[in-house]
Design a protein around this motif. Sequence first.
Motif, PDB file in Angstrom:
ATOM      1  N   LEU A 228       0.830  -1.209   0.000  1.00  0.00           N
ATOM      2  CA  LEU A 228       0.000   0.000   0.000  1.00  0.00           C
ATOM      3  C   LEU A 228       0.861   1.254   0.000  1.00  0.00           C
ATOM      4  O   LEU A 228       0.593   2.209  -0.749  1.00  0.00           O
ATOM      5  CB  LEU A 228      -0.926  -0.007   1.218  1.00  0.00           C
ATOM      6  CG  LEU A 228      -2.080  -1.017   1.204  1.00  0.00           C
ATOM      7  CD1 LEU A 228      -2.843  -0.966   2.528  1.00  0.00           C
ATOM      8  CD2 LEU A 228      -3.018  -0.743   0.039  1.00  0.00           C
ATOM      9  N   VAL A 229       1.898   1.275   0.824  1.00  0.00           N
ATOM     10  CA  VAL A 229       2.778   2.443   0.894  1.00  0.00           C
ATOM     11  C   VAL A 229       3.474   2.668  -0.442  1.00  0.00           C
ATOM     12  O   VAL A 229       3.528   3.801  -0.966  1.00  0.00           O
ATOM     13  CB  VAL A 229       3.810   2.266   2.024  1.00  0.00           C
ATOM     14  CG1 VAL A 229       4.840   3.397   1.991  1.00  0.00           C
ATOM     15  CG2 VAL A 229       3.111   2.238   3.379  1.00  0.00           C
ATOM     16  N   MET A 230       4.017   1.604  -1.026  1.00  0.00           N
ATOM     17  CA  MET A 230       4.709   1.736  -2.304  1.00  0.00           C
ATOM     18  C   MET A 230       3.745   2.142  -3.416  1.00  0.00           C
ATOM     19  O   MET A 230       4.105   2.946  -4.290  1.00  0.00           O
ATOM     20  CB  MET A 230       5.401   0.422  -2.652  1.00  0.00           C
ATOM     21  CG  MET A 230       6.555   0.065  -1.722  1.00  0.00           C
ATOM     22  SD  MET A 230       7.266  -1.569  -2.060  1.00  0.00           S
ATOM     23  CE  MET A 230       7.958  -1.296  -3.680  1.00  0.00           C
ATOM     24  N   ALA A 258       9.783  -0.924 -12.993  1.00  0.00           N
ATOM     25  CA  ALA A 258      10.575  -2.133 -12.759  1.00  0.00           C
ATOM     26  C   ALA A 258      10.587  -2.505 -11.284  1.00  0.00           C
ATOM     27  O   ALA A 258      10.475  -3.691 -10.922  1.00  0.00           O
ATOM     28  CB  ALA A 258      12.004  -1.922 -13.267  1.00  0.00           C
ATOM     29  N   VAL A 259      10.718  -1.503 -10.410  1.00  0.00           N
ATOM     30  CA  VAL A 259      10.723  -1.755  -8.968  1.00  0.00           C
ATOM     31  C   VAL A 259       9.403  -2.363  -8.514  1.00  0.00           C
ATOM     32  O   VAL A 259       9.362  -3.363  -7.786  1.00  0.00           O
ATOM     33  CB  VAL A 259      11.011  -0.447  -8.199  1.00  0.00           C
ATOM     34  CG1 VAL A 259      10.753  -0.630  -6.715  1.00  0.00           C
ATOM     35  CG2 VAL A 259      12.440  -0.004  -8.437  1.00  0.00           C
ATOM     36  N   PHE A 263       8.753  -6.328  -7.271  1.00  0.00           N
ATOM     37  CA  PHE A 263       8.192  -6.554  -5.943  1.00  0.00           C
ATOM     38  C   PHE A 263       6.942  -7.440  -6.028  1.00  0.00           C
ATOM     39  O   PHE A 263       6.774  -8.383  -5.242  1.00  0.00           O
ATOM     40  CB  PHE A 263       7.856  -5.220  -5.279  1.00  0.00           C
ATOM     41  CG  PHE A 263       7.274  -5.360  -3.895  1.00  0.00           C
ATOM     42  CD1 PHE A 263       8.107  -5.539  -2.798  1.00  0.00           C
ATOM     43  CD2 PHE A 263       5.914  -5.318  -3.688  1.00  0.00           C
ATOM     44  CE1 PHE A 263       7.574  -5.674  -1.522  1.00  0.00           C
ATOM     45  CE2 PHE A 263       5.371  -5.447  -2.423  1.00  0.00           C
ATOM     46  CZ  PHE A 263       6.208  -5.621  -1.336  1.00  0.00           C
ATOM     47  N   LEU A 264       6.066  -7.160  -6.982  1.00  0.00           N
ATOM     48  CA  LEU A 264       4.835  -7.941  -7.116  1.00  0.00           C
ATOM     49  C   LEU A 264       5.129  -9.369  -7.570  1.00  0.00           C
ATOM     50  O   LEU A 264       4.568 -10.336  -7.019  1.00  0.00           O
ATOM     51  CB  LEU A 264       3.889  -7.264  -8.102  1.00  0.00           C
ATOM     52  CG  LEU A 264       3.225  -5.968  -7.619  1.00  0.00           C
ATOM     53  CD1 LEU A 264       2.387  -5.359  -8.737  1.00  0.00           C
ATOM     54  CD2 LEU A 264       2.351  -6.225  -6.391  1.00  0.00           C
ATOM     55  N   LEU A 265       5.994  -9.522  -8.563  1.00  0.00           N
ATOM     56  CA  LEU A 265       6.285 -10.855  -9.078  1.00  0.00           C
ATOM     57  C   LEU A 265       6.983 -11.740  -8.049  1.00  0.00           C
ATOM     58  O   LEU A 265       6.801 -12.958  -8.039  1.00  0.00           O
ATOM     59  CB  LEU A 265       7.142 -10.759 -10.342  1.00  0.00           C
ATOM     60  CG  LEU A 265       6.456 -10.187 -11.586  1.00  0.00           C
ATOM     61  CD1 LEU A 265       7.426 -10.146 -12.756  1.00  0.00           C
ATOM     62  CD2 LEU A 265       5.221 -10.998 -11.951  1.00  0.00           C
ATOM     63  N   LEU A 312      18.154  -9.134  -5.891  1.00  0.00           N
ATOM     64  CA  LEU A 312      17.723  -8.179  -6.906  1.00  0.00           C
ATOM     65  C   LEU A 312      17.720  -6.744  -6.394  1.00  0.00           C
ATOM     66  O   LEU A 312      17.839  -5.799  -7.179  1.00  0.00           O
ATOM     67  CB  LEU A 312      16.321  -8.534  -7.412  1.00  0.00           C
ATOM     68  CG  LEU A 312      16.187  -9.845  -8.184  1.00  0.00           C
ATOM     69  CD1 LEU A 312      14.731 -10.080  -8.569  1.00  0.00           C
ATOM     70  CD2 LEU A 312      17.070  -9.844  -9.419  1.00  0.00           C
ATOM     71  N   ASN A 313      17.569  -6.564  -5.096  1.00  0.00           N
ATOM     72  CA  ASN A 313      17.520  -5.210  -4.529  1.00  0.00           C
ATOM     73  C   ASN A 313      18.749  -4.367  -4.844  1.00  0.00           C
ATOM     74  O   ASN A 313      18.614  -3.176  -5.146  1.00  0.00           O
ATOM     75  CB  ASN A 313      17.303  -5.286  -3.011  1.00  0.00           C
ATOM     76  CG  ASN A 313      15.856  -5.612  -2.653  1.00  0.00           C
ATOM     77  OD1 ASN A 313      14.944  -5.406  -3.451  1.00  0.00           O
ATOM     78  ND2 ASN A 313      15.658  -6.126  -1.458  1.00  0.00           N
TER      79      ASN A 313
END
Length: 367
Positions: A228-230, A258-259, A263-265, A312-313
């Motif tokens: 939610l924040v992102m 991309a970020v 994150f979702l994937l 990945l981060n």
Amino acid sequence: KKGRAVFCPMIRENDTESEENTTASTYDSIDWPSIDYDDIPTLCTKDHNRQFRRWFMPLFYSFICFLGFTGNLLVILTVFYFKRLRTMTDVFLLNLSFADLLFALSLPFWVANSTVKWVLGLALCKAVHTIYKVSFYSSMFLLSLISIDRYFAIAKAVSAHRHRSEVVFISKVSSAVIWVMAVVFSIPEMVYTDITNNTCSPFSSSFDKTRISIQTSQIVLAFVIPLLVMSICYSSILKTLWQSRTFERNKAIKVILAVVIVFLLSQLPYNLVLFWTTIVIAQGGTDDCSYDNALLYATDVTQCVAFLRCCLNPFLYAFIGVKFRYDLLKLLKDWGCMTQECFFKFTNGRRRSSWTTETETSTTVYP
């Protein structure tokens, strides 16, 4: 000597057959109670899942551990080598790298835990699981703080510029609070972690109510709230960038997308499986053995995908930045890992001062 007479009766063949027939007829005449074998519970075997873990876990965990350790260590070395702690993003990226580095270092223990018996004792079992959970929660919280920082730096650039001298102190305090929160949220699993059936596990029972509450809180704190924040911050940033006419707008939009996509994937599949597993546990489990094994397979695969975030981060949040990429290449050149020709080739012969001027005036390069 007088011998003692021994009486040995003669058994004829016809007498034996008659006795067997009598016994058989008596056995058949007894009204034996019928047994319903469908009501007897059968043991659900998980041999195939154990065999799958023996080759799947070491392969993927070793890959994630190597990339996560290398990438995050390079970020930490670059920050300290060039003393890059001048902005809020630098502080958050450094803490994120420390959290992901701890997370990567805990993965070899989970490989051993999933393939062989746990022989390292209860104290190390609790310590490893605590390190894993603290680094997990702190990473999710720091990702949220990075999105908030980018929101104020881009969407609220005027107000952020007024407090430029205070941002480093605020970021250090915020990072300390994040680590304390991560430790507090990890206490329940640290308390309930135990060695069960020669396996280090935070749950002594598959249908424990404590497991339901812990998994539910993990979904909410480490996925729903950061998402939610992102979503709020990056949607506002995209709106601001779309209205701007700078030449870096398209690049910054691609970085943000991309970020969010990564994150979702990486996190969405695992949290969906964790959510469904929690519902099954709350309903008392399932009697379908194949369905139970399918949930275990789904948990193992999606969890490995979720663990990819620690390697990945560094590429998404650090190396994609112009300044950071230049500093990394210069670090490799100074340590003899790169020739002077390669360094000028990758940097196009540009000095750091020009890169700094290009990126310091524009905050859209960072995600």
